[in-house]
Motif scaffolding. Structure first.
Motif, mmCIF file in Angstrom:
data_model
loop_
_atom_site.group_PDB
_atom_site.id
_atom_site.type_symbol
_atom_site.label_atom_id
_atom_site.label_comp_id
_atom_site.label_asym_id
_atom_site.label_seq_id
_atom_site.Cartn_x
_atom_site.Cartn_y
_atom_site.Cartn_z
ATOM 1 N N THR A 3 0.836 -1.209 0.000
ATOM 2 C CA THR A 3 0.000 0.000 0.000
ATOM 3 C C THR A 3 0.871 1.259 0.000
ATOM 4 O O THR A 3 1.944 1.288 0.610
ATOM 5 C CB THR A 3 -0.936 0.038 1.228
ATOM 6 O OG1 THR A 3 -0.129 -0.043 2.415
ATOM 7 C CG2 THR A 3 -1.924 -1.119 1.225
ATOM 8 N N ILE A 4 0.388 2.273 -0.708
ATOM 9 C CA ILE A 4 1.041 3.596 -0.722
ATOM 10 C C ILE A 4 0.219 4.482 0.207
ATOM 11 O O ILE A 4 -1.001 4.597 0.039
ATOM 12 C CB ILE A 4 1.031 4.188 -2.159
ATOM 13 C CG1 ILE A 4 1.765 3.267 -3.147
ATOM 14 C CG2 ILE A 4 1.609 5.604 -2.161
ATOM 15 C CD1 ILE A 4 3.248 3.160 -2.960
ATOM 16 N N LYS A 5 0.867 5.067 1.191
ATOM 17 C CA LYS A 5 0.137 5.863 2.177
ATOM 18 C C LYS A 5 -0.003 7.309 1.710
ATOM 19 O O LYS A 5 0.952 7.899 1.192
ATOM 20 C CB LYS A 5 0.855 5.845 3.535
ATOM 21 C CG LYS A 5 0.569 4.589 4.339
ATOM 22 C CD LYS A 5 1.319 3.400 3.833
ATOM 23 C CE LYS A 5 0.938 2.125 4.574
ATOM 24 N NZ LYS A 5 1.705 0.999 4.014
ATOM 25 N N GLY A 170 6.083 -4.822 5.605
ATOM 26 C CA GLY A 170 5.340 -3.584 5.398
ATOM 27 C C GLY A 170 4.461 -3.331 6.611
ATOM 28 O O GLY A 170 4.164 -4.246 7.388
ATOM 29 N N ILE A 171 4.050 -2.076 6.786
ATOM 30 C CA ILE A 171 3.237 -1.695 7.958
ATOM 31 C C ILE A 171 2.358 -0.521 7.562
ATOM 32 O O ILE A 171 2.738 0.270 6.689
ATOM 33 C CB ILE A 171 4.157 -1.371 9.162
ATOM 34 C CG1 ILE A 171 3.342 -0.995 10.406
ATOM 35 C CG2 ILE A 171 5.178 -0.262 8.832
ATOM 36 C CD1 ILE A 171 4.162 -0.966 11.693
ATOM 37 N N GLY A 172 1.206 -0.394 8.194
ATOM 38 C CA GLY A 172 0.293 0.720 7.881
ATOM 39 C C GLY A 172 -0.888 0.653 8.831
ATOM 40 O O GLY A 172 -0.713 0.786 10.040
ATOM 41 N N LYS A 173 -2.083 0.422 8.292
ATOM 42 C CA LYS A 173 -3.241 0.192 9.160
ATOM 43 C C LYS A 173 -3.059 -1.137 9.891
ATOM 44 O O LYS A 173 -3.537 -1.311 11.002
ATOM 45 C CB LYS A 173 -4.525 0.164 8.335
ATOM 46 C CG LYS A 173 -5.109 1.530 8.051
ATOM 47 C CD LYS A 173 -6.239 1.443 7.041
ATOM 48 C CE LYS A 173 -7.595 1.657 7.647
ATOM 49 N NZ LYS A 173 -7.845 3.019 8.106
ATOM 50 N N GLN A 174 -2.349 -2.062 9.242
ATOM 51 C CA GLN A 174 -2.058 -3.363 9.847
ATOM 52 C C GLN A 174 -0.614 -3.369 10.337
ATOM 53 O O GLN A 174 0.249 -2.729 9.735
ATOM 54 C CB GLN A 174 -2.204 -4.485 8.810
ATOM 55 C CG GLN A 174 -3.520 -4.474 8.045
ATOM 56 C CD GLN A 174 -4.720 -4.707 8.933
ATOM 57 O OE1 GLN A 174 -4.636 -5.444 9.917
ATOM 58 N NE2 GLN A 174 -5.831 -4.051 8.614
ATOM 59 N N MET A 197 5.533 4.228 0.548
ATOM 60 C CA MET A 197 5.594 2.897 1.166
ATOM 61 C C MET A 197 6.169 3.042 2.573
ATOM 62 O O MET A 197 7.056 3.891 2.788
ATOM 63 C CB MET A 197 6.497 1.954 0.346
ATOM 64 C CG MET A 197 5.918 1.577 -1.000
ATOM 65 S SD MET A 197 7.078 0.488 -1.880
ATOM 66 C CE MET A 197 6.122 0.137 -3.358
ATOM 67 N N THR A 198 5.674 2.222 3.504
ATOM 68 C CA THR A 198 6.177 2.279 4.888
ATOM 69 C C THR A 198 6.558 0.873 5.337
ATOM 70 O O THR A 198 5.751 -0.056 5.245
ATOM 71 C CB THR A 198 5.118 2.887 5.827
ATOM 72 O OG1 THR A 198 3.837 2.372 5.484
ATOM 73 C CG2 THR A 198 5.076 4.402 5.735
ATOM 74 N N PHE A 199 7.786 0.756 5.823
ATOM 75 C CA PHE A 199 8.359 -0.543 6.155
ATOM 76 C C PHE A 199 8.824 -0.604 7.604
ATOM 77 O O PHE A 199 9.386 0.367 8.121
ATOM 78 C CB PHE A 199 9.597 -0.813 5.282
ATOM 79 C CG PHE A 199 9.322 -1.019 3.812
ATOM 80 C CD1 PHE A 199 8.039 -1.203 3.327
ATOM 81 C CD2 PHE A 199 10.381 -1.039 2.901
ATOM 82 C CE1 PHE A 199 7.793 -1.404 1.966
ATOM 83 C CE2 PHE A 199 10.152 -1.239 1.549
ATOM 84 C CZ PHE A 199 8.866 -1.426 1.080
#
Ligand code: MF3
Ligand code: CO
Length: 252
Positions: A3-5, A170-174, A197-199
């Protein structure tokens, strides 16, 4: 799918990261001989509440604590226990994943109890360097495994082992999103990295052989040869310029 934030998600993850960093600062003074890892976890739970941080660990596949606390030959997923009492010379890795307003930050840091040997200090420093070398490769246009290869090179050139059985993510809402970020491998493979992207990048390294096993509690990961292990983790945002580490201060 990676996912792209958007700006709003990034702001929330950034807030999660800076609040989590405060929690890690707050832990420092309580890491003393005689405290149990369960008491540390209870302390952390209180610090999370004060900041409206929601633990992503508690309830994860039935996990009952807000942190993982891994001492000495425990690599990751050490389960807080009233029976694990810290003693002088211990290397303690604390790992906490939280969300703030629905967006996650994941972070791990080492603490030492009292005095440790120069060999242990170097081992800790190399793990931190390996994380930094990996983060430097978290740039738009690079390939995913450029991160992996940079970590492996730093660890192995210093004579330590890279754990194969666990990885960053990867990390985000999850807490855990695509992709899986191995700490070893050839560069130039996997997806091309893009801004947004967030890692969660998290080298797990061993003083001796890299083989690990899960103990019969179903969680605790230990080195098979009982050698010392290190784990350190940051949540990182890929941008169109330098990577931004959401779980560190920009000005120290
Ligand atoms: N924070 C860990 C990670 O990096 C996950 C811990 S899950 C738990 O992926 F349930 F063991 F806490
Ligand atoms: Co993680």
């Amino acid at each position: 799918m990676i996912t792209i934030k958007n700006k709003d998600s990034i702001e929330k993850m950034s807030r999660a990261g800076s609040l989590l960093l405060e929690v890690f600062d707050a832990i420092k003074p309580i890491i003393k001989p005689g405290i149990s890892t369960e008491a540390i976890d209870t302390f952390i739970e209180d610090e999370l509440k004060k900041r409206d941080l929601v633990s992503k660990c508690k309830g994860y596949h039935g996990y009952r604590h807000v942190s993982c606390i891994s001492v000495n030959d425990v690599v990751v997923h050490g389960v807080p226990s009233p029976n694990t009492l810290l003693k002088n010379g211990d290397l303690v890795k604390v790992d906490i994943c939280v969300s703030w307003n629905g967006y996650c930050a994941d972070m791990a840091r080492p603490y030492v109890v009292g005095v440790v040997s120069d060999a242990t200090k170097k081992f800790i420093a190399v793990a931190q360097q390996a994380l930094d070398r990996g983060i430097e490769k978290a740039r738009a246009g690079n390939h995913l495994t450029d991160i992996s290869a940079a970590i492996q090179k730093e660890v192995e050139s210093n004579g330590y082992g890279v754990v194969r059985d666990f990885a960053g993510h990867g990390i985000g809402k999850q807490m855990h999103e695509d992709p899986e970020i191995l700490n070893y491998g050839k560069p130039g493979k996997g997806p091309i990295l893009r801004p947004g992207m967030t890692f969660a990048i998290e080298p797990m390294i061993t003083f001796g052989k890299y083989d690990v096993f899960i103990t019969d509690d179903g969680w605790t990961v230990k080195t098979s040869d009982k050698s010392l292990a290190m784990h350190v983790e940051d949540t990182v945002l890929i941008t169109d310029s330098d990577p931004v580490i959401l779980t560190r201060r920009t000005i120290e």
